[in-house]
Design an enzyme around this catalytic site. Structure first.
Site, PDB file in Angstrom:
ATOM      1  N   ARG A  48      23.129  43.217  12.404  1.00 22.28           N
ATOM      2  CA  ARG A  48      24.332  43.801  13.013  1.00 22.28           C
ATOM      3  C   ARG A  48      24.004  44.792  14.123  1.00 22.28           C
ATOM      4  O   ARG A  48      24.727  44.928  15.081  1.00 22.28           O
ATOM      5  CB  ARG A  48      25.167  44.524  11.947  1.00 22.28           C
ATOM      6  CG  ARG A  48      25.809  43.587  10.954  1.00 22.28           C
ATOM      7  CD  ARG A  48      26.461  44.354   9.847  1.00 22.28           C
ATOM      8  NE  ARG A  48      25.506  45.256   9.207  1.00 22.28           N
ATOM      9  CZ  ARG A  48      25.775  46.080   8.211  1.00 22.28           C
ATOM     10  NH1 ARG A  48      26.992  46.127   7.736  1.00 22.28           N
ATOM     11  NH2 ARG A  48      24.848  46.856   7.690  1.00 22.28           N
ATOM     12  N   LYS A 156      13.400  37.036  -2.588  1.00 28.48           N
ATOM     13  CA  LYS A 156      13.732  37.527  -3.916  1.00 28.48           C
ATOM     14  C   LYS A 156      14.435  38.865  -3.769  1.00 28.48           C
ATOM     15  O   LYS A 156      14.292  39.480  -2.708  1.00 28.48           O
ATOM     16  CB  LYS A 156      12.497  37.656  -4.807  1.00 28.48           C
ATOM     17  CG  LYS A 156      11.249  38.223  -4.210  1.00 28.48           C
ATOM     18  CD  LYS A 156      11.121  39.665  -3.893  1.00 28.48           C
ATOM     19  CE  LYS A 156      11.686  40.713  -4.790  1.00 28.48           C
ATOM     20  NZ  LYS A 156      11.656  42.041  -4.099  1.00 28.48           N
ATOM     21  N   ASP A 185       8.259  34.239  -3.238  1.00 27.90           N
ATOM     22  CA  ASP A 185       7.782  35.375  -4.015  1.00 27.90           C
ATOM     23  C   ASP A 185       6.419  35.677  -3.423  1.00 27.90           C
ATOM     24  O   ASP A 185       5.448  34.957  -3.680  1.00 27.90           O
ATOM     25  CB  ASP A 185       7.656  35.006  -5.500  1.00 27.90           C
ATOM     26  CG  ASP A 185       7.201  36.202  -6.326  1.00 27.90           C
ATOM     27  OD1 ASP A 185       6.331  36.950  -5.844  1.00 27.90           O
ATOM     28  OD2 ASP A 185       7.705  36.383  -7.439  1.00 27.90           O
ATOM     29  N   HIS A 186       6.345  36.716  -2.602  1.00 33.74           N
ATOM     30  CA  HIS A 186       5.139  36.841  -1.772  1.00 33.74           C
ATOM     31  C   HIS A 186       3.884  37.129  -2.599  1.00 33.74           C
ATOM     32  O   HIS A 186       2.781  36.935  -2.109  1.00 33.74           O
ATOM     33  CB  HIS A 186       5.337  37.858  -0.647  1.00 33.74           C
ATOM     34  CG  HIS A 186       5.272  39.283  -1.053  1.00 33.74           C
ATOM     35  ND1 HIS A 186       6.301  39.920  -1.692  1.00 33.74           N
ATOM     36  CD2 HIS A 186       4.306  40.211  -0.917  1.00 33.74           C
ATOM     37  CE1 HIS A 186       5.968  41.181  -1.905  1.00 33.74           C
ATOM     38  NE2 HIS A 186       4.758  41.391  -1.459  1.00 33.74           N
ATOM     39  N   LYS A 190      -0.632  35.965  -2.240  1.00 28.70           N
ATOM     40  CA  LYS A 190      -1.775  36.893  -2.133  1.00 28.70           C
ATOM     41  C   LYS A 190      -3.048  36.157  -2.539  1.00 28.70           C
ATOM     42  O   LYS A 190      -3.056  35.429  -3.533  1.00 28.70           O
ATOM     43  CB  LYS A 190      -1.555  38.120  -3.029  1.00 28.70           C
ATOM     44  CG  LYS A 190      -0.460  39.050  -2.517  1.00 28.70           C
ATOM     45  CD  LYS A 190      -0.366  40.295  -3.380  1.00 28.70           C
ATOM     46  CE  LYS A 190       0.858  41.127  -3.007  1.00 28.70           C
ATOM     47  NZ  LYS A 190       0.674  42.004  -1.850  1.00 28.70           N
ATOM     48  N   GLU A 224       3.226  51.624  -6.977  1.00 32.81           N
ATOM     49  CA  GLU A 224       3.339  51.929  -5.545  1.00 32.81           C
ATOM     50  C   GLU A 224       3.429  53.434  -5.373  1.00 32.81           C
ATOM     51  O   GLU A 224       4.079  54.117  -6.178  1.00 32.81           O
ATOM     52  CB  GLU A 224       4.611  51.308  -4.976  1.00 32.81           C
ATOM     53  CG  GLU A 224       4.610  49.802  -4.990  1.00 32.81           C
ATOM     54  CD  GLU A 224       5.853  49.267  -4.302  1.00 32.81           C
ATOM     55  OE1 GLU A 224       5.784  49.023  -3.097  1.00 32.81           O
ATOM     56  OE2 GLU A 224       6.883  49.114  -4.965  1.00 32.81           O
ATOM     57  N   ASP A 243      13.789  44.128  -8.657  1.00 34.09           N
ATOM     58  CA  ASP A 243      12.992  44.130  -7.427  1.00 34.09           C
ATOM     59  C   ASP A 243      11.567  43.624  -7.684  1.00 34.09           C
ATOM     60  O   ASP A 243      10.996  42.941  -6.834  1.00 34.09           O
ATOM     61  CB  ASP A 243      12.945  45.571  -6.872  1.00 34.09           C
ATOM     62  CG  ASP A 243      12.303  45.648  -5.500  1.00 34.09           C
ATOM     63  OD1 ASP A 243      12.631  44.799  -4.647  1.00 34.09           O
ATOM     64  OD2 ASP A 243      11.464  46.544  -5.272  1.00 34.09           O
ATOM     65  N   HIS A 248       7.694  39.272  -9.223  1.00 32.80           N
ATOM     66  CA  HIS A 248       6.242  39.421  -9.054  1.00 32.80           C
ATOM     67  C   HIS A 248       5.501  39.560 -10.392  1.00 32.80           C
ATOM     68  O   HIS A 248       4.507  38.884 -10.630  1.00 32.80           O
ATOM     69  CB  HIS A 248       5.917  40.655  -8.197  1.00 32.80           C
ATOM     70  CG  HIS A 248       6.630  40.681  -6.882  1.00 32.80           C
ATOM     71  ND1 HIS A 248       6.920  39.555  -6.161  1.00 32.80           N
ATOM     72  CD2 HIS A 248       7.109  41.712  -6.133  1.00 32.80           C
ATOM     73  CE1 HIS A 248       7.532  39.886  -5.039  1.00 32.80           C
ATOM     74  NE2 HIS A 248       7.671  41.195  -5.004  1.00 32.80           N
ATOM     75  N   LYS A 348       7.864  53.056  -8.348  1.00 30.83           N
ATOM     76  CA  LYS A 348       7.705  53.622  -7.015  1.00 30.83           C
ATOM     77  C   LYS A 348       7.328  55.091  -7.169  1.00 30.83           C
ATOM     78  O   LYS A 348       7.583  55.710  -8.192  1.00 30.83           O
ATOM     79  CB  LYS A 348       9.013  53.506  -6.235  1.00 30.83           C
ATOM     80  CG  LYS A 348       9.397  52.056  -5.963  1.00 30.83           C
ATOM     81  CD  LYS A 348       9.984  51.886  -4.587  1.00 30.83           C
ATOM     82  CE  LYS A 348      10.288  50.438  -4.290  1.00 30.83           C
ATOM     83  NZ  LYS A 348       9.182  49.729  -3.656  1.00 30.83           N
TER      84      LYS A 348
END
Ligand code: NDP
Ligand code: BG6
Length: 497
Positions: A48, A156, A185-186, A190, A224, A243, A248, A348
């Site tokens: 946007r 995801k 799903d990255h 890996k 993280e 998340d 993952h 996190k």
């Protein structure tokens, strides 16, 4: 039909966002720099925010400076890449955007002699996928252009729960054929995650030990140090369970727990992963606190810097109940794993960024070194997903000297030392696979549904039951103190990675 090395156009929805800046554009650039991106290509970014194309290219140049593992060797090379980037401002929920995208695609395709291959990438908050897919279907963009291949990549989390994932599947099926749909799903892209199957099935020594007779416990940690950054609005609708865990962490669990597939091909690998999902013991809705714990970060210090608490982050409600930490205890009820707990945790603003899988083996049945039993730990195999990619096995050894003293030593393998350099980013591999039409490293729809089913009772209890605690933790710590009590109930302790 694979596009192989034919030209393509990629339309990214949500292109003003964090994913595009941090992962997608650096990956596309790195592929281009390594001359593996099929040419000519075009990237049409849309969101946007009303950037002009030059402002968008400037932002992407900055993003590459900050996040790409390969830097442009000269501005001239960057300019060649940037010439393929364009920006179309518009709201993806508004049907009026789609004719504009179609005009942009047709203009690009008219200038090429080759087939009009198209990829659409949903990189917005997931609540917008329904609208994007409906608009792609209604505008005819999902059908693509005659003679070309059209695919859609969906980020995801795929849905919010089992019902919404099924509804999303139905909606996708109304506009696209299954072979056009890529659920990303990255973590599956890996290098270290792909290596889990190589470690297990290309080495004869692990398989005989890989079961309840020898394994005492498995811990999967994805920690993280980052907070939610600019993504408060998205994260408020997701939380750590949706998340990270639903995708993952459960994918990692499947790769560790699955039986050997007959071959390393999409269908047998995905079939074996589904069997693991079916074997996960259903969570008893009345006993959720025994198997799942959630937390939320407050203010604290990360890398010596003061950082705000979650509720003070931009886009987050001051009384938010969204979890930024989740810990789970899952049991895989099958012959191989009966009785072995799988502990999963993610959060996190934890002490450091580290993703690893630790497989702890049983202690020796009898200790003959009775005079010096100290220093003997259970053997643990640690697969380091990131950073410092590699793996280590701890074994007991005699420490040098006249006395018989024992201590743990690590047989340690570091990717960087052995193979040199940094491994390619997961998104590089996965974007290239989608361009080439290879879905092996993408999640299948039925796996996604199993994953939502497995977590359903936890999601419901956390949404509805005020008696289920949300435990605070200090940013820069290893999570809520209650998480230690949670695992201690079984007599265990979290590893300090
Ligand atoms: P962001 O919050 O950064 O959102 C992406 C973009 O979506 C925004 O820039 C915004 O652009 C647009 N958007 C947000 N809300 C609306 C709305 N109501 N209507 C229309 N457009 C809206 O999210 P991320 O980029 O972090 O994540 C996107 C997806 O990627 C998520 O599904 C996430 O799970 C996934 N993902 C993210 C990763 C990451 O590291 N960030 C890694 C792996 C997956 P504008 O306001 O300009 O329209
Ligand atoms: C994404 C999550 O899927 O993965 C983010 O949406 C998270 O919240 C990211 O930061 C972590 O990815 P990586 O590759 O940095 O471990």
């Amino acid at each position: 039909m694979p596009v192989a090395d034919e030209p393509f156009s990629l339309v990214i929805f949500g292109a003003s966002g964090d994913l595009t800046r941090r992962k997608l554009m650096p990956a596309l650039w790195s592929l281009y720099a390594a001359r593996t991106l099929p040419e000519p290509f075009a990237i049409i970014a849309t969101a946007r925010r009303d950037f002009g194309p030059d402002e968008f290219r400037r932002r992407m140049r900055e993003a590459i400076g900050e996040f790409a593992r390969v830097q442009p060797p000269s501005e001239h090379v960057w300019e060649r890449f940037a010439a393929a980037l364009s920006y179309v401002a518009g709201d993806p929920t508004d049907a009026a955007l789609y004719p504009k995208l179609e005009r942009a695609l047709r203009a690009i395709e008219a200038a090429r002699a080759s087939r009009p291959n198209r990829l659409y990438y949903c990189a917005t908050p997931p609540s917008l996928y329904d609208d994007i897919i409906a608009n792609l279907g209604a505008s005819g963009l999902a059908r693509g252009s005659a003679g070309g291949v059209t695919r859609i990549i969906v980020e995801k989390p795929f849905g919010r729960d089992y019902e919404s994932a099924r509804a999303l599947d139905r909606q996708l099926a109304a506009a696209f054929r299954e072979e056009q749909i890529y659920r990303i799903d990255h973590y599956l892209g890996k290098e270290t995650v792909q290596n889990i199957l190589v470690l297990r099935f290309a080495n004869g020594i692990f398989e005989p030990l890989w079961n309840r007779n020898h394994v005492a416990e498995i811990q999967i940690t994805v920690a993280e140090s980052l907070g939610v950054e600019t993504r408060g609005a998205y994260y408020e609708e997701a939380g750590a369970l949706r998340d990270m865990v639903q995708n993952h962490l459960l994918q990692l669990l499947c790769l560790i727990a699955m039986e050997p597939p007959v071959s390393f091909d999409a269908a047998p690998v995905r079939d074996e992963k589904n069997k693991v999902m079916r074997a996960i013991r259903p969570v008893d809705a009345r006993r959720v606190p025994e198997v799942a714990l959630r937390g939320q970060y407050g203010p604290g210090f990360v890398d010596g810097r003061p950082v705000p608490g979650y509720r003070q982050e931009q886009g987050v409600a001051p009384d938010s109940k969204t979890e930024t930490y989740a810990a789970l205890r899952l049991i895989v009820d099958n012959w191989r794993w009966a009785g072995v707990p799988f502990y999963l945790r993610t959060g996190k603003r934890l002490k450091k960024r580290v993703s690893e899988i630790a497989i702890r083996f049983h202690r020796t049945p009898h200790m003959i070194f009775r005079r010096s039993p100290a220093g003997v730990e259970a053997n643990t195999l640690v697969i380091r997903i990131q950073p410092d990619e590699g793996m280590a096995l701890t074994v007991a050894a005699k420490t040098p000297g006249p006395d018989l003293k024992l201590g743990p030593v690590r047989l340690d393998f570091h990717y960087g030392e052995v193979f040199g350099g940094e491994p390619p980013e997961a998104y590089e591999r996965l974007l290239l696979d989608a361009i080439h039409g290879d879905a092996t490293l993408y999640a299948r729809g039925d796996w996604v549904e199993h994953a939502w089913q497995a977590l359903g009772p936890v999601l419901e209890a956390w949404a509805e039951d005020p008696a289920v605690g949300l435990f605070p933790y200090e940013a820069g710590s290893w999570g809520p103190a209650d998480a230690d009590a949670f695992i201690a109930r079984d007599g265990g302790a979290w590893r300090a990675p």
